[in-house]
Design an enzyme around this catalytic site. Sequence first.
Site, PDB file in Angstrom:
ATOM      1  N   SER A  39     -12.799  -5.385   0.813  1.00 43.59           N
ATOM      2  CA  SER A  39     -13.711  -4.597  -0.029  1.00 43.59           C
ATOM      3  C   SER A  39     -15.176  -4.942   0.264  1.00 43.59           C
ATOM      4  CB  SER A  39     -13.393  -4.791  -1.523  1.00 43.59           C
ATOM      5  OG  SER A  39     -12.023  -4.580  -1.777  1.00 43.59           O
TER       6      SER A  39
ATOM      7  N   TYR B  95       0.825  -1.207   0.000  1.00 45.99           N
ATOM      8  CA  TYR B  95       0.000   0.000   0.000  1.00 45.99           C
ATOM      9  C   TYR B  95       0.862   1.260   0.000  1.00 45.99           C
ATOM     10  CZ  TYR B  95      -3.769  -3.298   1.107  1.00 45.99           C
ATOM     11  OH  TYR B  95      -4.650  -4.350   1.089  1.00 45.99           O
TER      12      TYR B  95
ATOM     13  N   LEU C  48     -21.261   0.143  -4.691  1.00 47.07           N
ATOM     14  CA  LEU C  48     -22.518  -0.602  -4.664  1.00 47.07           C
ATOM     15  C   LEU C  48     -23.688   0.346  -4.816  1.00 47.07           C
ATOM     16  CD1 LEU C  48     -22.042  -3.120  -1.752  1.00 47.07           C
ATOM     17  CD2 LEU C  48     -22.657  -3.688  -4.091  1.00 47.07           C
TER      18      LEU C  48
HETATM   19  P1  NAP Z   1     -14.091  -0.946   0.654  1.00 46.94           P
HETATM   20  O1  NAP Z   1     -13.739  -0.980   2.080  1.00 46.94           O
HETATM   21  O2  NAP Z   1     -15.140  -1.855   0.151  1.00 46.94           O
HETATM   22  O3  NAP Z   1     -14.513   0.518   0.219  1.00 46.94           O
HETATM   23  C1  NAP Z   1     -13.737   1.650   0.496  1.00 46.94           C
HETATM   24  C2  NAP Z   1     -14.439   2.837  -0.143  1.00 46.94           C
HETATM   25  O4  NAP Z   1     -15.736   2.975   0.446  1.00 46.94           O
HETATM   26  C3  NAP Z   1     -13.708   4.145   0.058  1.00 46.94           C
HETATM   27  O5  NAP Z   1     -13.856   4.887  -1.132  1.00 46.94           O
HETATM   28  C4  NAP Z   1     -14.466   4.816   1.189  1.00 46.94           C
HETATM   29  O6  NAP Z   1     -14.488   6.205   1.039  1.00 46.94           O
HETATM   30  C5  NAP Z   1     -15.854   4.291   0.974  1.00 46.94           C
HETATM   31  N1  NAP Z   1     -16.612   4.199   2.239  1.00 46.94           N
HETATM   32  C6  NAP Z   1     -16.214   3.722   3.437  1.00 46.94           C
HETATM   33  N2  NAP Z   1     -17.219   3.774   4.324  1.00 46.94           N
HETATM   34  C7  NAP Z   1     -18.267   4.301   3.673  1.00 46.94           C
HETATM   35  C8  NAP Z   1     -19.586   4.612   4.043  1.00 46.94           C
HETATM   36  N3  NAP Z   1     -20.057   4.387   5.280  1.00 46.94           N
HETATM   37  N4  NAP Z   1     -20.422   5.165   3.110  1.00 46.94           N
HETATM   38  C9  NAP Z   1     -19.995   5.397   1.838  1.00 46.94           C
HETATM   39  N5  NAP Z   1     -18.745   5.115   1.426  1.00 46.94           N
HETATM   40  C10 NAP Z   1     -17.894   4.570   2.338  1.00 46.94           C
HETATM   41  O7  NAP Z   1     -12.819  -1.191  -0.288  1.00 46.94           O
HETATM   42  P2  NAP Z   1     -11.278  -1.512  -0.061  1.00 46.94           P
HETATM   43  O8  NAP Z   1     -10.566  -0.391   0.532  1.00 46.94           O
HETATM   44  O9  NAP Z   1     -10.807  -2.078  -1.353  1.00 46.94           O
HETATM   45  O10 NAP Z   1     -11.290  -2.770   0.955  1.00 46.94           O
HETATM   46  C11 NAP Z   1     -11.146  -2.624   2.338  1.00 46.94           C
HETATM   47  C12 NAP Z   1      -9.771  -3.056   2.793  1.00 46.94           C
HETATM   48  O11 NAP Z   1      -9.515  -4.409   2.463  1.00 46.94           O
HETATM   49  C13 NAP Z   1      -8.622  -2.308   2.087  1.00 46.94           C
HETATM   50  O12 NAP Z   1      -8.509  -0.985   2.536  1.00 46.94           O
HETATM   51  C14 NAP Z   1      -7.472  -3.214   2.403  1.00 46.94           C
HETATM   52  O13 NAP Z   1      -7.036  -3.032   3.725  1.00 46.94           O
HETATM   53  C15 NAP Z   1      -8.135  -4.590   2.221  1.00 46.94           C
HETATM   54  N6  NAP Z   1      -7.949  -5.147   0.848  1.00 46.94           N
HETATM   55  C16 NAP Z   1      -7.222  -6.298   0.724  1.00 46.94           C
HETATM   56  C17 NAP Z   1      -7.012  -6.844  -0.538  1.00 46.94           C
HETATM   57  C18 NAP Z   1      -6.200  -8.104  -0.664  1.00 46.94           C
HETATM   58  O14 NAP Z   1      -5.821  -8.462  -1.788  1.00 46.94           O
HETATM   59  N7  NAP Z   1      -5.951  -8.800   0.407  1.00 46.94           N
HETATM   60  C19 NAP Z   1      -7.564  -6.235  -1.688  1.00 46.94           C
HETATM   61  C20 NAP Z   1      -8.344  -5.083  -1.516  1.00 46.94           C
HETATM   62  C21 NAP Z   1      -8.541  -4.559  -0.233  1.00 46.94           C
HETATM   63  P3  NAP Z   1     -13.664   7.195   2.023  1.00 46.94           P
HETATM   64  O15 NAP Z   1     -12.239   6.755   1.923  1.00 46.94           O
HETATM   65  O16 NAP Z   1     -13.957   8.530   1.452  1.00 46.94           O
HETATM   66  O17 NAP Z   1     -14.217   7.024   3.410  1.00 46.94           O
END
Ligand code: NAP
Length: 279
Positions: free
Chosen positions: A195, A55, A202
């Site tokens: 995610s 990251y 969504l």
């Molecule tokens: P996510 O958590 O599904 O979505 C994050 C997005 O949703 C951001 O744009 C955030 O905006 C927004 N958000 C958060 N809370 C919200 C709410 N209550 N209402 C509306 N929008 C909201 O996606 P992700 O970051 O891909 O996944 C989460 C975590 O999983 C990552 O950060 C990472 O740590 C991990 N991950 C791991 C892998 C892997 O390969 N192992 C891959 C992807 C992700 P704001 O930032 O503006 O709040």
Amino acid sequence: MLLHHLSLPHGPSVPTLGQGTWRIGEAASRKAAEAEALRRGIADGLTLIDTAEMYGDGATERFLGEALEGLRDDVVLVSKVYPQNAGGSALERACDNSLKRLKTDRIDLYLLHWRGHVPLADTVDGMRRLQRAGKILHWGVSNFDRDDMEELQEAEGEARDCACNQVLYNLTRRGPEWDLLPWMRARGMPLMAYSPLEQGRLSHPGLEAIAARHGVTANQIALAWVLAQPDVIAIPKAGTVAHVAENVAAAAILLSDDDRAALDRLFPPPVAPTALEML
Ligand code: NAP
């Protein structure tokens, strides 16, 4: 707010709602708000923090090193190693670098980010060496499908000490329900859903309608659905206090049988094996 907790095999008890950090700590203009959001989450019980050496090319771990000052012992810190670093001296070097950036002496849970070309037996050996050295407390994997998990079990031998598999799982990515989630459940290993909000993309009129009935947002319903799945941990990333507060509130949403049936119609469960998706 009382959050549910789950115990990882051979591992710590963690809240089923944690905090992701992908794309956090990269832009100087957002850092202060992101640190405030992270700390608000920790204060509200979201003490499971997920990051990775990937990251921001280390920037996110460096950010956490600062943002978690004084809070390190309050959190369960998860980091992930690149597949190309997942064995031998490269693994030790990658872990040392993460520890330095995170300003800590141990990573609570260290995951192989996705499967690469390093033999699984070498990764398992390397993870156990790091454990013996006290640099990591537990280890696990990410983006492993059921076949990968079975191969991993072979490589693990009797110890079966893999604590976790972190995979893409949300309302629109229900493939793991076919075979991976049941396989993991049978072995007492929770699934860490990444995610869980499909990165905030969504949107569906039917989902909006359920959200309106509850007086919450569609994202909150999507998160409540993940949190309602037994043996699943969700790690949404939120860069603002407002989003963290909404996510915490989502943990208190009780979906009715009717809600769940409606969500199943809108986002059907798998009816056949589906290749594990990755983001
Ligand atoms: P996510 O958590 O599904 O979505 C994050 C997005 O949703 C951001 O744009 C955030 O905006 C927004 N958000 C958060 N809370 C919200 C709410 N209550 N209402 C509306 N929008 C909201 O996606 P992700 O970051 O891909 O996944 C989460 C975590 O999983 C990552 O950060 C990472 O740590 C991990 N991950 C791991 C892998 C892997 O390969 N192992 C891959 C992807 C992700 P704001 O930032 O503006 O709040």
